[in-house]
Design an enzyme around this catalytic site. Structure first.
Site, PDB file in Angstrom:
ATOM      1  N   LYS A 134      57.379  65.473  48.761  1.00 38.32           N
ATOM      2  CA  LYS A 134      57.531  64.016  48.577  1.00 38.32           C
ATOM      3  C   LYS A 134      56.254  63.444  47.989  1.00 38.32           C
ATOM      4  O   LYS A 134      55.163  63.677  48.531  1.00 38.32           O
ATOM      5  CB  LYS A 134      57.846  63.359  49.922  1.00 38.32           C
ATOM      6  CG  LYS A 134      58.095  61.853  49.812  1.00 38.32           C
ATOM      7  CD  LYS A 134      58.684  61.297  51.096  1.00 38.32           C
ATOM      8  CE  LYS A 134      58.937  59.813  51.027  1.00 38.32           C
ATOM      9  NZ  LYS A 134      59.544  59.278  52.249  1.00 38.32           N
ATOM     10  N   ASN A 172      48.784  56.403  54.903  1.00 34.54           N
ATOM     11  CA  ASN A 172      48.235  55.990  56.200  1.00 34.54           C
ATOM     12  C   ASN A 172      47.540  57.076  57.004  1.00 34.54           C
ATOM     13  O   ASN A 172      47.187  56.860  58.152  1.00 34.54           O
ATOM     14  CB  ASN A 172      49.360  55.359  57.032  1.00 34.54           C
ATOM     15  CG  ASN A 172      49.995  54.197  56.300  1.00 34.54           C
ATOM     16  OD1 ASN A 172      49.281  53.375  55.739  1.00 34.54           O
ATOM     17  ND2 ASN A 172      51.312  54.137  56.265  1.00 34.54           N
ATOM     18  N   THR A 173      47.403  58.276  56.423  1.00 34.37           N
ATOM     19  CA  THR A 173      46.602  59.327  57.057  1.00 34.37           C
ATOM     20  C   THR A 173      45.421  59.603  56.129  1.00 34.37           C
ATOM     21  O   THR A 173      45.645  59.979  54.973  1.00 34.37           O
ATOM     22  CB  THR A 173      47.435  60.614  57.266  1.00 34.37           C
ATOM     23  OG1 THR A 173      48.462  60.333  58.218  1.00 34.37           O
ATOM     24  CG2 THR A 173      46.583  61.754  57.784  1.00 34.37           C
ATOM     25  N   ASN A 199      53.527  48.772  55.986  1.00 34.21           N
ATOM     26  CA  ASN A 199      53.272  49.547  57.207  1.00 34.21           C
ATOM     27  C   ASN A 199      52.058  50.431  57.073  1.00 34.21           C
ATOM     28  O   ASN A 199      51.687  50.857  55.979  1.00 34.21           O
ATOM     29  CB  ASN A 199      54.515  50.376  57.596  1.00 34.21           C
ATOM     30  CG  ASN A 199      54.476  51.778  57.027  1.00 34.21           C
ATOM     31  OD1 ASN A 199      53.895  52.696  57.608  1.00 34.21           O
ATOM     32  ND2 ASN A 199      55.064  51.958  55.838  1.00 34.21           N
ATOM     33  N   ASN A 252      57.267  57.823  48.033  1.00 29.88           N
ATOM     34  CA  ASN A 252      56.778  57.196  49.264  1.00 29.88           C
ATOM     35  C   ASN A 252      56.406  55.731  48.979  1.00 29.88           C
ATOM     36  O   ASN A 252      56.639  55.238  47.881  1.00 29.88           O
ATOM     37  CB  ASN A 252      55.566  57.992  49.783  1.00 29.88           C
ATOM     38  CG  ASN A 252      55.532  58.040  51.292  1.00 29.88           C
ATOM     39  OD1 ASN A 252      55.704  57.017  51.941  1.00 29.88           O
ATOM     40  ND2 ASN A 252      55.331  59.213  51.862  1.00 29.88           N
ATOM     41  N   PHE A 266      51.727  58.280  61.036  1.00 28.79           N
ATOM     42  CA  PHE A 266      52.397  59.474  61.595  1.00 28.79           C
ATOM     43  C   PHE A 266      52.384  59.502  63.121  1.00 28.79           C
ATOM     44  O   PHE A 266      52.042  60.523  63.740  1.00 28.79           O
ATOM     45  CB  PHE A 266      51.762  60.770  61.067  1.00 28.79           C
ATOM     46  CG  PHE A 266      51.960  61.051  59.605  1.00 28.79           C
ATOM     47  CD1 PHE A 266      52.895  60.362  58.853  1.00 28.79           C
ATOM     48  CD2 PHE A 266      51.213  62.043  58.980  1.00 28.79           C
ATOM     49  CE1 PHE A 266      53.085  60.643  57.493  1.00 28.79           C
ATOM     50  CE2 PHE A 266      51.390  62.340  57.633  1.00 28.79           C
ATOM     51  CZ  PHE A 266      52.319  61.636  56.891  1.00 28.79           C
ATOM     52  N   SER A 279      51.842  59.989  52.241  1.00 27.21           N
ATOM     53  CA  SER A 279      51.698  58.776  53.032  1.00 27.21           C
ATOM     54  C   SER A 279      50.312  58.185  52.815  1.00 27.21           C
ATOM     55  O   SER A 279      49.320  58.906  52.806  1.00 27.21           O
ATOM     56  CB  SER A 279      51.878  59.084  54.520  1.00 27.21           C
ATOM     57  OG  SER A 279      51.356  58.013  55.274  1.00 27.21           O
TER      58      SER A 279
HETATM   59  C1  FMN Z   1      57.758  51.663  58.646  1.00 28.18           C
HETATM   60  C2  FMN Z   1      57.875  52.794  57.693  1.00 28.18           C
HETATM   61  C3  FMN Z   1      57.539  54.073  58.112  1.00 28.18           C
HETATM   62  C4  FMN Z   1      57.628  55.143  57.221  1.00 28.18           C
HETATM   63  N1  FMN Z   1      57.308  56.395  57.666  1.00 28.18           N
HETATM   64  C5  FMN Z   1      57.421  57.435  56.805  1.00 28.18           C
HETATM   65  C6  FMN Z   1      57.123  58.742  57.249  1.00 28.18           C
HETATM   66  O1  FMN Z   1      56.792  58.984  58.415  1.00 28.18           O
HETATM   67  N2  FMN Z   1      57.220  59.766  56.355  1.00 28.18           N
HETATM   68  C7  FMN Z   1      57.608  59.556  55.053  1.00 28.18           C
HETATM   69  O2  FMN Z   1      57.697  60.518  54.276  1.00 28.18           O
HETATM   70  N3  FMN Z   1      57.916  58.320  54.613  1.00 28.18           N
HETATM   71  C8  FMN Z   1      57.832  57.271  55.457  1.00 28.18           C
HETATM   72  N4  FMN Z   1      58.141  56.014  55.008  1.00 28.18           N
HETATM   73  C9  FMN Z   1      58.519  55.825  53.597  1.00 28.18           C
HETATM   74  C10 FMN Z   1      60.028  55.823  53.389  1.00 28.18           C
HETATM   75  O3  FMN Z   1      60.597  57.059  53.720  1.00 28.18           O
HETATM   76  C11 FMN Z   1      60.355  55.506  51.904  1.00 28.18           C
HETATM   77  O4  FMN Z   1      59.826  56.537  51.097  1.00 28.18           O
HETATM   78  C12 FMN Z   1      59.776  54.174  51.453  1.00 28.18           C
HETATM   79  O5  FMN Z   1      59.844  53.211  52.476  1.00 28.18           O
HETATM   80  C13 FMN Z   1      60.477  53.627  50.237  1.00 28.18           C
HETATM   81  O6  FMN Z   1      61.850  53.401  50.503  1.00 28.18           O
HETATM   82  P1  FMN Z   1      62.436  51.931  50.849  1.00 28.18           P
HETATM   83  O7  FMN Z   1      61.952  51.001  49.782  1.00 28.18           O
HETATM   84  O8  FMN Z   1      63.923  52.130  50.876  1.00 28.18           O
HETATM   85  O9  FMN Z   1      61.896  51.575  52.173  1.00 28.18           O
HETATM   86  C14 FMN Z   1      58.064  54.925  55.880  1.00 28.18           C
HETATM   87  C15 FMN Z   1      58.427  53.644  55.469  1.00 28.18           C
HETATM   88  C16 FMN Z   1      58.339  52.580  56.355  1.00 28.18           C
HETATM   89  C17 FMN Z   1      58.723  51.211  55.863  1.00 28.18           C
END
Ligand code: FMN
Length: 370
Positions: free
Chosen positions: A226, A186-187, A115, A255, A119, A184
């Site tokens: 985080k 992505n910013t 992804n 993350n 934000f 993140s």
């Molecule tokens: C589509 C998507 C959007 C995410 N958006 C955020 C976010 O806005 N803020 C954040 O701290 N982490 C975000 N994450 C990261 C998740 O909170 C998590 O740290 C990461 O996906 C690893 O966990 P997982 O393997 O269970 O997905 C996002 C993950 C995905 C897949």
């Protein structure tokens, strides 16, 4: 994997664009939340999964990770499904649309998601109103609700402390804990905020805002940070030391990763940059949890996240040092029953291994008993 969802529902859902399904699901859950949120699906052996962390009770250690319900639209629904806590966000001080799509894609061969959302959210003021509404209806706080805050894209790095502080002021009244997200991918520039001097400035501003909140409310809100899985060991140590020095309550590890190396080639891939989550992140996140646990020596609560799909995955993260865990990708692949299935699996293994309460698992691989 729960057979019915995995065999029948997931293949149908996965035919539709990931963000479209996400939005439609949230809309449905948002509508159902006021009614359904008053109930709770049965979760086996709950007392043995409960712990006191961050000054509150977590009825089970399995949380919904940030990013799934960015704007708190379905908060009551998550406790209905069995989640022991929820982290909403990332919320930014200013509303923003995020990156242009496509910005999320499934990689089923790898049990992964990629992804580059950026934000997208309606901003702290609007999210605060949504949380206030859940509170007014008696539907906030059935389980702890953490609020994850990030930097608005319009704020340059030097203005980041004030930007994070503005979100804190608006959202702290509703948060069981607050997470400063500097990780993140992505910013643009965000991850630079993990550098110790810059992070110190952000944490100081957020802590000042939390002190002001505490002065009028009498309530101290725990603060967590985080981190990204792509930091060097020295960078991780600097963040951990700073978090301890500044008296933070905990750290969320981790993350999504920038490392696309473990992903299989995917024909027709549309998202080619951003963060990878799910199975390819699993081992890196676990080893980072272990490293942070050894460095922090019990002075920070660790929330473990990255590639959790099963009870054994939860066990591994907790044994490495996490007191609580979260999942995002595992929920997408496992479906609505995943939390209850994981809870049942955890209890079965606790029985087999003679563990009374889930807290006994925490750090068992870092400091083996005996
Ligand atoms: C589509 C998507 C959007 C995410 N958006 C955020 C976010 O806005 N803020 C954040 O701290 N982490 C975000 N994450 C990261 C998740 O909170 C998590 O740290 C990461 O996906 C690893 O966990 P997982 O393997 O269970 O997905 C996002 C993950 C995905 C897949």
């Amino acid at each position: 994997m729960p057979p019915f969802y995995g065999r029948f529902i997931r293949p149908l859902l996965f035919r539709v664009d990931a963000e479209t399904i996400h939005e439609q699901t949230l809309r449905l859950l948002q509508r159902a939340s006021p009614v359904v949120g008053r109930f709770q699906l049965p979760v086996a052996g709950r007392g043995r999964l409960a712990q006191n962390c961050l000054g509150q009770t977590f009825r089970d250690p399995i949380g919904l990770a940030a990013g799934f319900d960015k704007e708190a639209r379905a908060v009551p629904f998550w406790s209905f499904l069995g989640f022991g806590f929820v982290e909403i966000g990332t919320v930014t001080a200013h509303p923003q649309p995020g990156n242009i799509g496509p910005r999320i894609e499934r990689r089923p061969t790898d049990f992964a998601l990629v992804n580059r959302m950026g934000f997208n959210n309606t901003g702290a003021a609007k999210v605060a109103l949504t949380l206030a509404d859940w509170q007014r209806r008696g539907l906030l706080g059935r389980v702890p609700v953490g609020v994850n805050i990030g930097k608005s894209r319009s704020a340059d790095l030097d203005c980041a402390p004030a930007d994070y502080a503005a979100s804190t002021e608006m959202l702290a009244p509703f948060a069981s804990f607050l997470t400063v997200n500097v990780s993140s991918p992505n910013t643009p520039g965000l991850r630079e905020l993990q550098e110790a001097d810059r992070l110190a400035g952000v944490l100081e501003a957020v802590q000042d805002a939390l002190s002001t909140h505490q002065a009028w409310s009498g309530v101290a809100k725990p603060l967590l940070v985080k981190i990204a899985p792509d930091l060097t060991e020295a960078e991780v140590d600097a963040v951990v030391d700073l978090a301890i020095d500044r008296g933070l309550s905990g750290i969320i590890v981790s993350n999504t990763t920038n490392n696309w190396g473990d992903l299989s080639p995917h024909s027709g891939a549309r998202v080619r940059s951003g963060g990878v989550s799910g199975l390819p992140l699993q081992e890196r996140s676990t080893s980072l949890i272990g490293h942070v646990a050894r460095r922090a020596e019990g002075r920070l609560l660790i929330v473990g996240v990255g590639g959790i799909f099963s009870a054994d995955d939860v066990w591994t993260k907790m044994a490495a040092g996490a007191s609580l865990v979260q999942l995002y990708t595992g929920f997408v692949y496992g479906g609505p029953n995943v939390v209850r299935a994981i809870a049942a699996g955890l209890l079965a293994r606790m029985d087999r291994e003679g563990v009374g309460n889930v807290s006994e698992i925490v750090g068992s691989a870092v400091h083996p008993a005996g």
